[in-house]
Design a protein around this motif. Structure first.
Motif, PDB file in Angstrom:
ATOM      1  N   LEU A   1       0.827  -1.204   0.000  1.00 44.78           N
ATOM      2  CA  LEU A   1       0.000   0.000   0.000  1.00 44.78           C
ATOM      3  C   LEU A   1       0.861   1.254   0.000  1.00 44.78           C
ATOM      4  CD1 LEU A   1      -2.757  -1.000   2.588  1.00 44.78           C
ATOM      5  CD2 LEU A   1      -3.006  -0.835   0.121  1.00 44.78           C
ATOM      6  N   VAL A   2       1.919   1.221   0.783  1.00 46.71           N
ATOM      7  CA  VAL A   2       2.809   2.380   0.868  1.00 46.71           C
ATOM      8  C   VAL A   2       3.490   2.630  -0.476  1.00 46.71           C
ATOM      9  CG1 VAL A   2       4.826   3.352   2.029  1.00 46.71           C
ATOM     10  CG2 VAL A   2       3.189   1.967   3.323  1.00 46.71           C
ATOM     11  N   VAL A   3       3.950   1.544  -1.106  1.00 45.84           N
ATOM     12  CA  VAL A   3       4.648   1.673  -2.388  1.00 45.84           C
ATOM     13  C   VAL A   3       3.711   2.202  -3.466  1.00 45.84           C
ATOM     14  CG1 VAL A   3       5.780   0.387  -4.230  1.00 45.84           C
ATOM     15  CG2 VAL A   3       6.364  -0.085  -1.846  1.00 45.84           C
ATOM     16  N   VAL A   4       2.522   1.602  -3.563  1.00 50.22           N
ATOM     17  CA  VAL A   4       1.586   1.968  -4.632  1.00 50.22           C
ATOM     18  C   VAL A   4       1.016   3.370  -4.419  1.00 50.22           C
ATOM     19  CG1 VAL A   4      -0.637   1.415  -5.688  1.00 50.22           C
ATOM     20  CG2 VAL A   4       0.998  -0.410  -5.202  1.00 50.22           C
ATOM     21  N   ILE A   5       0.394   3.595  -3.264  1.00 48.16           N
ATOM     22  CA  ILE A   5      -0.249   4.884  -3.019  1.00 48.16           C
ATOM     23  C   ILE A   5       0.791   5.987  -2.831  1.00 48.16           C
ATOM     24  CG2 ILE A   5      -1.868   6.136  -1.567  1.00 48.16           C
ATOM     25  CD1 ILE A   5      -3.087   3.846  -3.216  1.00 48.16           C
ATOM     26  N   GLY A   6       1.865   5.676  -2.093  1.00 44.61           N
ATOM     27  CA  GLY A   6       2.923   6.673  -1.899  1.00 44.61           C
ATOM     28  C   GLY A   6       3.565   7.076  -3.208  1.00 44.61           C
ATOM     29  N   GLY A   7       3.793   6.099  -4.094  1.00 49.24           N
ATOM     30  CA  GLY A   7       4.394   6.403  -5.391  1.00 49.24           C
ATOM     31  C   GLY A   7       3.513   7.284  -6.249  1.00 49.24           C
ATOM     32  N   ILE A   8       2.200   7.063  -6.159  1.00 54.65           N
ATOM     33  CA  ILE A   8       1.258   7.892  -6.922  1.00 54.65           C
ATOM     34  C   ILE A   8       1.269   9.326  -6.390  1.00 54.65           C
ATOM     35  CG2 ILE A   8      -1.188   8.269  -7.453  1.00 54.65           C
ATOM     36  CD1 ILE A   8      -1.543   5.227  -7.412  1.00 54.65           C
ATOM     37  N   LEU A   9       1.197   9.464  -5.061  1.00 57.66           N
ATOM     38  CA  LEU A   9       1.157  10.795  -4.462  1.00 57.66           C
ATOM     39  C   LEU A   9       2.452  11.566  -4.681  1.00 57.66           C
ATOM     40  CD1 LEU A   9      -0.655  10.015  -1.081  1.00 57.66           C
ATOM     41  CD2 LEU A   9      -1.613  11.105  -3.107  1.00 57.66           C
ATOM     42  N   LYS A  10       3.575  10.841  -4.666  1.00 65.63           N
ATOM     43  CA  LYS A  10       4.875  11.494  -4.873  1.00 65.63           C
ATOM     44  C   LYS A  10       5.112  11.854  -6.335  1.00 65.63           C
ATOM     45  CE  LYS A  10       7.076  11.674  -0.870  1.00 65.63           C
ATOM     46  NZ  LYS A  10       7.655  12.925  -0.331  1.00 65.63           N
ATOM     47  N   GLY A  11       4.271  11.314  -7.231  1.00 64.09           N
ATOM     48  CA  GLY A  11       4.449  11.586  -8.643  1.00 64.09           C
ATOM     49  C   GLY A  11       5.499  10.728  -9.305  1.00 64.09           C
ATOM     50  N   TRP A  12       5.899   9.641  -8.623  1.00 63.68           N
ATOM     51  CA  TRP A  12       6.904   8.748  -9.203  1.00 63.68           C
ATOM     52  C   TRP A  12       6.311   7.942 -10.356  1.00 63.68           C
ATOM     53  CZ3 TRP A  12       8.600   6.699  -3.743  1.00 63.68           C
ATOM     54  CH2 TRP A  12       9.345   7.704  -3.098  1.00 63.68           C
ATOM     55  N   PHE A  13       5.022   7.628 -10.252  1.00 63.61           N
ATOM     56  CA  PHE A  13       4.353   6.921 -11.349  1.00 63.61           C
ATOM     57  C   PHE A  13       2.859   7.198 -11.281  1.00 63.61           C
ATOM     58  CE2 PHE A  13       5.999   3.778  -8.177  1.00 63.61           C
ATOM     59  CZ  PHE A  13       4.866   3.642  -7.400  1.00 63.61           C
ATOM     60  N   THR A  14       2.182   6.950 -12.397  1.00 61.19           N
ATOM     61  CA  THR A  14       0.730   7.127 -12.463  1.00 61.19           C
ATOM     62  C   THR A  14       0.046   5.912 -11.831  1.00 61.19           C
ATOM     63  OG1 THR A  14       0.521   6.026 -14.602  1.00 61.19           O
ATOM     64  CG2 THR A  14       0.995   8.396 -14.635  1.00 61.19           C
ATOM     65  N   ALA A  15      -1.286   6.003 -11.697  1.00 63.15           N
ATOM     66  CA  ALA A  15      -2.041   4.878 -11.141  1.00 63.15           C
ATOM     67  C   ALA A  15      -1.895   3.635 -12.015  1.00 63.15           C
ATOM     68  CB  ALA A  15      -3.514   5.263 -11.000  1.00 63.15           C
ATOM     69  N   THR A  16      -1.820   3.840 -13.337  1.00 67.47           N
ATOM     70  CA  THR A  16      -1.652   2.705 -14.249  1.00 67.47           C
ATOM     71  C   THR A  16      -0.275   2.070 -14.078  1.00 67.47           C
ATOM     72  OG1 THR A  16      -3.123   3.780 -15.835  1.00 67.47           O
ATOM     73  CG2 THR A  16      -1.754   1.991 -16.654  1.00 67.47           C
ATOM     74  N   GLU A  17       0.747   2.901 -14.005  1.00 71.94           N
ATOM     75  CA  GLU A  17       2.095   2.376 -13.794  1.00 71.94           C
ATOM     76  C   GLU A  17       2.232   1.733 -12.420  1.00 71.94           C
ATOM     77  OE1 GLU A  17       4.196   5.807 -16.606  1.00 71.94           O
ATOM     78  OE2 GLU A  17       4.016   6.070 -14.442  1.00 71.94           O
ATOM     79  N   ALA A  18       1.487   2.262 -11.437  1.00 65.79           N
ATOM     80  CA  ALA A  18       1.521   1.693 -10.090  1.00 65.79           C
ATOM     81  C   ALA A  18       1.011   0.258 -10.087  1.00 65.79           C
ATOM     82  CB  ALA A  18       0.689   2.549  -9.151  1.00 65.79           C
TER      83      ALA A  18
END
Length: 432
Positions: free
Chosen positions: A229-246
């Motif tokens: 959850l941290v990796v997926v949601i955190g990555g989206i919020l940080k702008g590291w990847f989009t929801a699709t890339e997540a």
């Protein structure tokens, strides 16, 4: 408005459903029959086919097969047992004992897998024997598992929110994901209260205190799973990847984790891939046919007709919102979530935004919460069937203990419907 076309569409669709035709095929055939009723049927049929194809031409839809695959990997990767142990540490001593543990475990697993059916199967297969051994009524155990497994549909990541984003014309998936947290947690807490009251009345035992060392060990065992959850949601919020890339990141993370846990072997992987492909094919076929149906409804001016009908009943926004929710609750009893979202979003979203001033994100969360109730109700509630099968009880036996849980879910639904901040607070805090 073509009354004949609307009658053909509605009558043929429900007749095909009554005959047991799969929903996707029923929608497609009903659409074709409606188009054939027009003089310019050949151009209309060509446009219908093009609309179906264009409905799948969306980058955001790539997230669905990846999240489905990630959920199936986690369902086979030994994650459920670790989350149950962690839930026992968190809430095992609360009134309600194992019933509350079941709800918490379903919230955690559903949030990670994004699938109510997977949660009902994975958590129910472990918790039902434990609850039976502790003296819990199997019917009550089944009801707790069935109702709480739907919380993962609102707590992200959730495939149905991606479908709503498509049906709504591009509402931010990230905003929907963040908006689902408070309503999903609120639903889980409401179910815990109902379960605790029922368990206290029946005198069911609570869990034993977990020694600090063992609690720390169980927490550490669950941390790698929770980190998804941290990796997926955190990555989206940080702008590291989009929801699709997540979603692709989620697959990679789940795969590595399952092999580390040694619960997944290379021999099992082809079966998981095949099952994921089948599930994805069903969902995308529904998306295609429902996209075509949405165009037909616009062609027949159905959204405008429904809007006028609702406004003719009352011009009070509260009355209209209650009517929309009642209609969706009824629809959810007879239709799965994906086609319901794809068909009724184009009808009700314009009314909600134009007449009621609702934020599309708020409406989407309300709609998903509403249709979650339908997953637990006969005659077509998929989670109801899975939960009863896992618990070894008949559907009619599970309905009575489910009733107070339905009440709790509907209370939360109307709180979310009439208090927008429950859905919009978290997205606004993160600037979404």
């Amino acid at each position: 408005m073509d009354i004949v076309g609307i009658l053909i569409l509605v009558v043929s669709f429900f007749l095909l459903l009554a005959l047991g035709v799969p929903v996707a095929y029923g929608i497609g055939v009903a659409g074709v029959l409606t188009m054939l009723a027009h003089i310019d049927s050949l151009p209309a049929l060509t446009t219908y086919a093009l609309r179906m194809a264009s409905g799948l031409d969306s980058f955001s839809l790539l997230a669905i097969p990846f999240f489905v695959l990630a959920g199936n990997i986690m369902n086979s990767g030994g994650i459920a047992l670790r989350l149950i142990d962690f839930a026992k540490v968190l809430v095992g001593r609360l009134p309600g004992g194992l019933a509350v543990v079941n709800i918490m475990a379903n919230m955690l697993f559903g949030a990670i897998s994004g699938s109510a059916a997977a949660a009902a199967s994975a958590i129910g297969s472990v918790m039902t024997p434990e609850m039976r051994k502790a003296g819990y009524d199997p019917r009550f155990s089944a009801a707790v598992n069935i109702a709480s497994s739907t919380t993962g549909m609102t707590i992200p990541p959730s495939n149905i929110m991606i479908v709503y984003s498509l049906a709504s014309g591009g509402v931010s998936v990230s905003s929907l994901f963040m908006a689902g947290y408070l309503p999903g947690i609120l639903t889980g807490v409401a179910l815990m209260l109902v379960a605790a009251l029922f368990a206290a009345r029946k005198g069911y035992p609570v869990g034993e205190a977990v020694p600090l060392g063992e609690a720390a060990r169980k927490f550490l065992r669950a941390v790698p799973s929770l980190m998804l959850l941290v990796v997926v949601i955190g990555g989206i919020l940080k702008g590291w990847f989009t929801a699709t890339e997540a979603s692709a990141v989620a697959v990679l993370y789940a795969l590595v984790l399952a092999f580390i846990y040694k619960e997944l072997t290379w021999r099992k992987l082809p079966g998981i891939l095949l099952q994921s492909a089948k599930t994805t094919a069903v969902v995308l076929l529904l998306v295609a046919t429902c996209t075509g149906l949405s165009w037909i409804m616009s062609y027949e001016n159905i959204p405008q007709t429904v809007s006028a009908a609702l406004l003719s009943v009352s011009d009070n926004p509260f009355v209209i919102l209650i009517l929309i929710n009642l209609i969706l609750l009824f629809v959810g009893m007879f239709m799965d979530m994906t086609p319901a979202v794809l068909i009724f979003t184009p009808i009700f979203l314009p009314i909600a935004t134009a007449q009621l001033g609702m934020d599309p994100v708020h409406f989407g969360i309300m709609m998903v919460l509403n249709l979650c109730v339908g997953l637990c109700t006969p005659p077509v509630g998929s989670v109801l069937f899975i939960g009863c099968s896992v618990a070894g009880v008949r559907i009619d036996e599970a309905i009575r203990p489910l009733l107070p849980m339905f009440v709790a879910m509907v209370v939360v639904l109307f709180l979310v419907a009439f208090i927008p901040e429950i859905s919009l607070l978290v997205p606004r805090l993160f600037g979404l």
